[in-house]
Design a protein around this motif. Structure first.
Motif, mmCIF file in Angstrom:
data_model
loop_
_atom_site.group_PDB
_atom_site.id
_atom_site.type_symbol
_atom_site.label_atom_id
_atom_site.label_comp_id
_atom_site.label_asym_id
_atom_site.label_seq_id
_atom_site.Cartn_x
_atom_site.Cartn_y
_atom_site.Cartn_z
ATOM 1 N N ARG A 356 11.276 18.111 39.506
ATOM 2 C CA ARG A 356 10.852 18.072 38.111
ATOM 3 C C ARG A 356 9.339 18.256 38.058
ATOM 4 N NH1 ARG A 356 13.642 15.001 34.183
ATOM 5 N NH2 ARG A 356 12.095 16.019 32.858
ATOM 6 N N GLY A 357 8.787 18.232 36.845
ATOM 7 C CA GLY A 357 7.354 18.390 36.683
ATOM 8 C C GLY A 357 6.572 17.312 37.417
ATOM 9 N N ILE A 358 5.375 17.674 37.887
ATOM 10 C CA ILE A 358 4.540 16.757 38.663
ATOM 11 C C ILE A 358 3.580 16.060 37.715
ATOM 12 C CG2 ILE A 358 2.929 16.550 40.590
ATOM 13 C CD1 ILE A 358 4.128 19.158 41.677
ATOM 14 N N ALA A 359 3.568 14.729 37.762
ATOM 15 C CA ALA A 359 2.796 13.930 36.815
ATOM 16 C C ALA A 359 1.474 13.448 37.380
ATOM 17 C CB ALA A 359 3.620 12.714 36.360
ATOM 18 N N ALA A 360 1.359 13.317 38.704
ATOM 19 C CA ALA A 360 0.178 12.684 39.291
ATOM 20 C C ALA A 360 -0.140 13.306 40.636
ATOM 21 C CB ALA A 360 0.419 11.181 39.458
ATOM 22 N N ILE A 361 -1.437 13.289 40.987
ATOM 23 C CA ILE A 361 -1.861 13.853 42.266
ATOM 24 C C ILE A 361 -3.128 13.154 42.737
ATOM 25 C CG2 ILE A 361 -3.297 15.684 41.274
ATOM 26 C CD1 ILE A 361 -2.207 17.560 43.475
ATOM 27 N N ASP A 362 -3.253 12.994 44.049
ATOM 28 C CA ASP A 362 -4.515 12.566 44.653
ATOM 29 C C ASP A 362 -4.695 13.342 45.951
ATOM 30 O OD1 ASP A 362 -6.916 11.298 44.745
ATOM 31 O OD2 ASP A 362 -6.160 9.355 45.387
ATOM 32 N N PHE A 363 -5.951 13.470 46.384
ATOM 33 C CA PHE A 363 -6.288 14.411 47.445
ATOM 34 C C PHE A 363 -7.363 13.814 48.335
ATOM 35 C CE2 PHE A 363 -8.704 18.561 48.365
ATOM 36 C CZ PHE A 363 -7.927 18.850 49.480
ATOM 37 N N LYS A 364 -7.051 13.658 49.596
ATOM 38 C CA LYS A 364 -8.030 13.321 50.631
ATOM 39 C C LYS A 364 -7.779 14.316 51.759
ATOM 40 C CE LYS A 364 -9.829 9.494 48.847
ATOM 41 N NZ LYS A 364 -9.221 9.666 47.513
ATOM 42 N N PRO A 366 -6.963 16.468 54.735
ATOM 43 C CA PRO A 366 -6.094 17.564 54.284
ATOM 44 C C PRO A 366 -4.817 17.089 53.593
ATOM 45 C CG PRO A 366 -5.614 17.072 56.558
ATOM 46 C CD PRO A 366 -6.684 16.097 56.134
ATOM 47 N N PHE A 367 -4.763 15.838 53.135
ATOM 48 C CA PHE A 367 -3.523 15.281 52.608
ATOM 49 C C PHE A 367 -3.505 15.291 51.073
ATOM 50 C CE2 PHE A 367 -4.280 13.217 56.727
ATOM 51 C CZ PHE A 367 -3.144 13.629 57.407
ATOM 52 N N VAL A 368 -2.357 15.681 50.527
ATOM 53 C CA VAL A 368 -2.134 15.686 49.090
ATOM 54 C C VAL A 368 -0.930 14.791 48.805
ATOM 55 C CG1 VAL A 368 -1.528 17.060 47.066
ATOM 56 C CG2 VAL A 368 -3.053 18.008 48.793
ATOM 57 N N LEU A 369 -1.100 13.828 47.907
ATOM 58 C CA LEU A 369 -0.009 12.936 47.502
ATOM 59 C C LEU A 369 0.324 13.218 46.040
ATOM 60 C CD1 LEU A 369 1.832 10.492 48.194
ATOM 61 C CD2 LEU A 369 0.000 9.025 47.304
ATOM 62 N N THR A 370 1.600 13.415 45.749
ATOM 63 C CA THR A 370 2.027 13.727 44.386
ATOM 64 C C THR A 370 3.153 12.796 43.954
ATOM 65 O OG1 THR A 370 3.527 15.431 45.270
ATOM 66 C CG2 THR A 370 1.371 16.161 44.465
ATOM 67 N N GLY A 371 3.217 12.553 42.633
ATOM 68 C CA GLY A 371 4.311 11.810 42.022
ATOM 69 C C GLY A 371 4.870 12.620 40.880
#
Length: 479
Positions: A356-364, A366-371
């Motif tokens: 489904r659509g991605i609501a949240a993201i954070d980036f450090k 080389p890592f990307v975390l999505t919700g």
């Protein structure tokens, strides 16, 4: 006084006559109604999707009328008496919505229970969630319903582990007592927040942005409001970012405002986006914003001169995260995109990153975390296209980074049960917040669930602060 009233009432007929004259000129050589419809449709297709949705909402009144409301009260009640209980309940909800729009008040019935009348269990006045835009498959419908989620949290080194301390907490984090002053508390939903440490004094504060159109700064030691920033945005503040003495805010009024915290003055108001600004982030060199209008915009600091408009997403861009060299964006089109911050070049696209659509993201890097609206999290290593997800039956393709169904991946215990609304990433931990009223802490490397927190926040205007160092000796750490 009568003259002014007559002049005001003449405006609508005059406007209608002007529109009729313009229409006759536009369609003077076209007699077919179908051809006229095609011309109007072509004109509408040139507008942003949000504008089309707004026009469709305005046209509703031309296509509908209240038959029941035209009847005498006695006949209307008689008609309602034939409805089944479920339909009557639906009608009561519509009536309640109309009362809210017109600020009509119902007389409270006697014998209301303590739970119903207590502010602790106050029912939110609105279910609207302005912080996330449409998803690709039903863009217009979701915009009309204002169905949305929210952006990523920005954390000021909140989850750094002290040297020599264990990577896995040995005790459960505890909520730090925090009692905001009722007189200066927000008067509506809190949409965004950020912890910030003043570099000159080392004082840590909390900034919050709200649907009440204000930003508040809180003293964490006393729970008192030390600053209120208001009168800039005309509607809800959906995202804030604080860095190096500046505060940027984005709102549903399409504006981005930048505030000088040191001198307590407004520096800049940017009105480039054509729809709600869902996320703002900046560092020493650039300001990055994203919007329901499907674009990401970048500006050069300290002049705030426009630099890039990144317009490849197919639905609302719900969140962005930045590093000195890169920008990552997350969208309702289910994709994550990696951009070169200097040139604006699209470096890589991870299509179908969630279901489904991605609501949240954070980036450090080389890592990307999505919700996502699919209730799951996904962590991706940009160097290897490997990572972990809480979604069963999926794996990240090592070639393109997209979802595959090749290998069964067992999700961690107690994954989120509702939309994942916000995420934060540190070098060792990932944190996620969801509509299921929980905050979960994950091991960044393995995806293992480390602790599960139950909180109350958002619509009830409560702010909970968790102490991740509870029970640990941190006296040797320089804060």
């Amino acid at each position: 006084m009568n003259t002014s009233i007559e002049t005001a009432t003449d405006v609508v007929p005059a406007r209608r006559a002007w529109l009729q004259a313009m229409s006759r000129g536009l369609f003077s050589h076209i007699t077919s109604v179908q051809e006229q419809e095609e011309i109007i449709f072509s004109m509408l297709s040139l507008l942003p999707r949000s504008s089309v949705a707004a026009l469709q909402s305005r046209m509703t009144s031309l296509l509908q009328f209240d038959v029941l409301g035209l009847l005498p009260d006695e006949l209307a009640i008689h008609v309602l008496s034939f409805l089944p209980p479920g339909s009557l309940f639906t009608c009561s909800l519509v009536s309640r919505s109309l009362c809210g729009e017109h600020d009509w008040r119902w007389r409270k019935p006697t014998g209301v229970s303590a739970r119903e009348s207590s502010p602790e269990y106050a029912i939110p006045t609105s279910d609207d969630d302005e912080g996330m835009g449409d998803e690709e498959e039903d863009a217009v419908q979701s915009m009309l319903l204002d169905d949305s989620g929210y952006t990523s949290m920005d954390v000021d080194a909140s989850f750094a582990t002290a040297p020599g301390s264990p990577s896995t907490p040995t005790t459960r984090p505890t909520a730090r007592p925090f009692s905001p002053s009722p007189r200066l508390n927000h008067t509506n939903a809190v949409y965004c927040l950020q912890l910030y440490t003043y570099p000159d004094t080392g004082t840590q504060v909390l900034f919050t942005g709200s649907k009440d159109r204000s930003v508040r700064e809180w003293n964490l030691a006393t729970g008192e409001v030390t600053r209120v920033i208001e009168g800039i945005h005309d509607s809800s503040i959906l995202s804030i970012c604080v860095h190096n003495g500046l505060l940027a805010s984005g709102g549903s009024d399409h504006k981005v405002a930048v505030w000088d915290l040191t001198n307590n003055r407004l520096l800049k108001v940017i009105h480039d986006h054509m729809d709600s600004v869902l996320c703002v982030r900046f560092d020493d060199k650039k300001l990055v914003t994203c919007s329901k209008d499907r674009t990401v915009r970048t500006y050069t600091l300290p002049t705030f001169a426009p630099k890039h408009v990144l317009a490849q997403h197919r639905a609302a861009v719900n969140a962005v995260a930045i590093s000195p060299l890169h920008i990552v964006s997350a969208s309702g089109d289910r994709s994550v995109r990696l951009w070169d911050a200097e040139t604006g070049a699209l470096l890589k696209t991870f299509e179908n990153h969630h279901w489904r659509g991605i609501a949240a993201i954070d980036f450090k890097y080389p890592f990307v975390l999505t919700g996502s609206s699919d209730k799951h999290l996904r962590l991706l290593d940009l160097r290897t296209s490997k990572g972990w997800t809480t979604s069963p039956g999926s794996e990240i393709c090592q070639v393109c980074g997209n979802n595959t169904r090749l290998i069964e991946v067992r999700p961690p215990a107690r994954e989120h049960e509702e939309l994942v609304r916000s995420v934060a990433l540190s070098h060792e931990l990932g944190v996620s917040g969801s509509y299921d009223f929980t905050v979960k802490v994950w091991d960044r490397e393995t995806g293992a669930l480390m602790t599960d927190l139950v909180v109350s926040c958002g619509e009830d205007q409560k702010i909970c602060i968790w102490d991740f160092a509870h029970g640990m000796d941190t006296s040797f750490v320089s804060l």
